[in-house]
Design a protein around this motif. Sequence first.
Motif, PDB file in Angstrom:
ATOM      1  N   HIS A 189       0.847  -1.185   0.000  1.00 23.24           N
ATOM      2  CA  HIS A 189       0.000   0.000   0.000  1.00 23.24           C
ATOM      3  C   HIS A 189       0.891   1.247   0.000  1.00 23.24           C
ATOM      4  O   HIS A 189       2.072   1.189   0.349  1.00 23.24           O
ATOM      5  N   GLN A 190       0.288   2.352  -0.405  1.00 21.98           N
ATOM      6  CA  GLN A 190       1.020   3.608  -0.483  1.00 21.98           C
ATOM      7  C   GLN A 190       0.855   4.398   0.804  1.00 21.98           C
ATOM      8  O   GLN A 190      -0.224   4.403   1.410  1.00 21.98           O
ATOM      9  N   VAL A 191       1.939   5.055   1.215  1.00 26.98           N
ATOM     10  CA  VAL A 191       1.883   5.953   2.372  1.00 26.98           C
ATOM     11  C   VAL A 191       2.556   7.264   1.980  1.00 26.98           C
ATOM     12  O   VAL A 191       3.373   7.307   1.057  1.00 26.98           O
ATOM     13  N   THR A 192       2.206   8.310   2.724  1.00 26.56           N
ATOM     14  CA  THR A 192       2.862   9.604   2.527  1.00 26.56           C
ATOM     15  C   THR A 192       4.015   9.690   3.508  1.00 26.56           C
ATOM     16  O   THR A 192       3.820   9.587   4.723  1.00 26.56           O
ATOM     17  N   ALA A 193       5.217   9.843   2.976  1.00 29.52           N
ATOM     18  CA  ALA A 193       6.410   9.907   3.814  1.00 29.52           C
ATOM     19  C   ALA A 193       6.964  11.329   3.796  1.00 29.52           C
ATOM     20  O   ALA A 193       6.846  12.049   2.803  1.00 29.52           O
ATOM     21  N   GLN A 194       7.554  11.715   4.929  1.00 31.95           N
ATOM     22  CA  GLN A 194       8.187  13.022   5.021  1.00 31.95           C
ATOM     23  C   GLN A 194       9.625  12.882   4.513  1.00 31.95           C
ATOM     24  O   GLN A 194      10.354  11.973   4.914  1.00 31.95           O
ATOM     25  N   VAL A 195      10.029  13.771   3.619  1.00 35.77           N
ATOM     26  CA  VAL A 195      11.387  13.745   3.079  1.00 35.77           C
ATOM     27  C   VAL A 195      12.301  14.446   4.078  1.00 35.77           C
ATOM     28  O   VAL A 195      12.115  15.617   4.404  1.00 35.77           O
ATOM     29  N   LEU A 196      13.297  13.693   4.591  1.00 34.99           N
ATOM     30  CA  LEU A 196      14.225  14.255   5.567  1.00 34.99           C
ATOM     31  C   LEU A 196      15.437  14.890   4.901  1.00 34.99           C
ATOM     32  O   LEU A 196      16.030  15.815   5.451  1.00 34.99           O
ATOM     33  N   GLY A 197      15.805  14.394   3.744  1.00 34.26           N
ATOM     34  CA  GLY A 197      16.940  14.999   3.047  1.00 34.26           C
ATOM     35  C   GLY A 197      17.572  14.025   2.071  1.00 34.26           C
ATOM     36  O   GLY A 197      17.313  12.822   2.102  1.00 34.26           O
ATOM     37  N   GLU A 198      18.419  14.584   1.217  1.00 31.45           N
ATOM     38  CA  GLU A 198      19.109  13.779   0.218  1.00 31.45           C
ATOM     39  C   GLU A 198      20.374  13.192   0.835  1.00 31.45           C
ATOM     40  O   GLU A 198      21.082  13.840   1.581  1.00 31.45           O
ATOM     41  N   VAL A 199      20.637  11.933   0.493  1.00 32.18           N
ATOM     42  CA  VAL A 199      21.822  11.236   0.987  1.00 32.18           C
ATOM     43  C   VAL A 199      22.888  11.304  -0.102  1.00 32.18           C
ATOM     44  O   VAL A 199      22.598  11.047  -1.266  1.00 32.18           O
ATOM     45  N   PRO A 200      24.127  11.664   0.260  1.00 32.31           N
ATOM     46  CA  PRO A 200      25.166  11.735  -0.772  1.00 32.31           C
ATOM     47  C   PRO A 200      25.443  10.356  -1.387  1.00 32.31           C
ATOM     48  O   PRO A 200      25.231   9.322  -0.761  1.00 32.31           O
ATOM     49  N   GLY A 201      25.923  10.381  -2.630  1.00 35.34           N
ATOM     50  CA  GLY A 201      26.308   9.126  -3.286  1.00 35.34           C
ATOM     51  C   GLY A 201      25.357   8.682  -4.372  1.00 35.34           C
ATOM     52  O   GLY A 201      25.443   7.544  -4.828  1.00 35.34           O
ATOM     53  N   GLY A 202      24.459   9.522  -4.822  1.00 40.72           N
ATOM     54  CA  GLY A 202      23.550   9.146  -5.904  1.00 40.72           C
ATOM     55  C   GLY A 202      24.237   9.243  -7.262  1.00 40.72           C
ATOM     56  O   GLY A 202      25.420   9.558  -7.360  1.00 40.72           O
ATOM     57  N   SER A 203      23.495   8.984  -8.296  1.00 39.53           N
ATOM     58  CA  SER A 203      24.025   9.086  -9.660  1.00 39.53           C
ATOM     59  C   SER A 203      23.339  10.242 -10.365  1.00 39.53           C
ATOM     60  O   SER A 203      22.548  10.973  -9.769  1.00 39.53           O
ATOM     61  N   SER A 204      23.613  10.394 -11.664  1.00 43.76           N
ATOM     62  CA  SER A 204      22.998  11.492 -12.407  1.00 43.76           C
ATOM     63  C   SER A 204      21.517  11.253 -12.663  1.00 43.76           C
ATOM     64  O   SER A 204      20.758  12.192 -12.852  1.00 43.76           O
ATOM     65  N   ALA A 205      21.068   9.989 -12.636  1.00 41.85           N
ATOM     66  CA  ALA A 205      19.661   9.674 -12.909  1.00 41.85           C
ATOM     67  C   ALA A 205      18.883   9.351 -11.640  1.00 41.85           C
ATOM     68  O   ALA A 205      17.683   9.604 -11.559  1.00 41.85           O
ATOM     69  N   ILE A 206      19.559   8.793 -10.640  1.00 43.66           N
ATOM     70  CA  ILE A 206      18.891   8.360  -9.399  1.00 43.66           C
ATOM     71  C   ILE A 206      19.581   9.032  -8.210  1.00 43.66           C
ATOM     72  O   ILE A 206      20.802   9.133  -8.155  1.00 43.66           O
ATOM     73  N   ARG A 207      18.763   9.479  -7.271  1.00 40.55           N
ATOM     74  CA  ARG A 207      19.332  10.020  -6.037  1.00 40.55           C
ATOM     75  C   ARG A 207      18.756   9.263  -4.843  1.00 40.55           C
ATOM     76  O   ARG A 207      17.621   8.769  -4.897  1.00 40.55           O
ATOM     77  N   ALA A 208      19.549   9.175  -3.798  1.00 41.63           N
ATOM     78  CA  ALA A 208      19.113   8.519  -2.562  1.00 41.63           C
ATOM     79  C   ALA A 208      18.527   9.579  -1.640  1.00 41.63           C
ATOM     80  O   ALA A 208      19.115  10.643  -1.446  1.00 41.63           O
ATOM     81  N   VAL A 209      17.352   9.270  -1.093  1.00 43.49           N
ATOM     82  CA  VAL A 209      16.639  10.233  -0.233  1.00 43.49           C
ATOM     83  C   VAL A 209      16.216   9.506   1.038  1.00 43.49           C
ATOM     84  O   VAL A 209      15.705   8.378   0.996  1.00 43.49           O
ATOM     85  N   GLU A 210      16.433  10.149   2.185  1.00 43.98           N
ATOM     86  CA  GLU A 210      15.985   9.588   3.460  1.00 43.98           C
ATOM     87  C   GLU A 210      14.571  10.088   3.725  1.00 43.98           C
ATOM     88  O   GLU A 210      14.277  11.285   3.605  1.00 43.98           O
TER      89      GLU A 210
END
Length: 196
Positions: free
Chosen positions: A74-95
Amino acid sequence: MGAGPVSSGVLARLRRGLWPGDNPLRRRTDLFEPIALLVIVLAAAVVLVASFAASQAVLRDRMAEVNAERADRHQVTAQVLGEVPGGSSAIRAVEVAWGDPPAPRHAAVIEMSTATPLADTAQIWVDRADRPTPPPRTPSEATQAAGTAGAAVLFGSGLVLAGTYAGARRYVGRRRLAAWEQEWARVGPRWRHHLR
């Protein structure tokens, strides 16, 4: 002029081309080609049924997976805490974090497309244990997988049948030429005698 004689002439030529009849010059190899063609046509009919059955089996299995994933996720609404370093040009990691009190709060690092603007909240999919998971597959993906499976069976079997028929025709052609050479070796000297 009517179309009757022309169409019957075409059908007669087609019949003679497919089945040699009782021509006195007919060889045993002349019967092989129409029989091989009949076997190939029957095998093609079996392949059509097999490809349909394979696609239906894959569709049934994939739809069961789609339904199981829809029931489990199921889908939930999550709060974005911030971007995590180490992503790529197409994908980023987010906490992200989700869950409302008094339920325990959950946090995880998820991947998001860099094309999606970073907002305060994000819709994420979780399983029954509140672990992040990919979204459930769609019925169209199941249908596409079934179509691919059916087409693969049809195409692969078609190649095998066409190759088998071509190989059989080549073999018969070689046998026919060898038989003609043997007959010419026997008859040729008599013809040369008549030509002198």
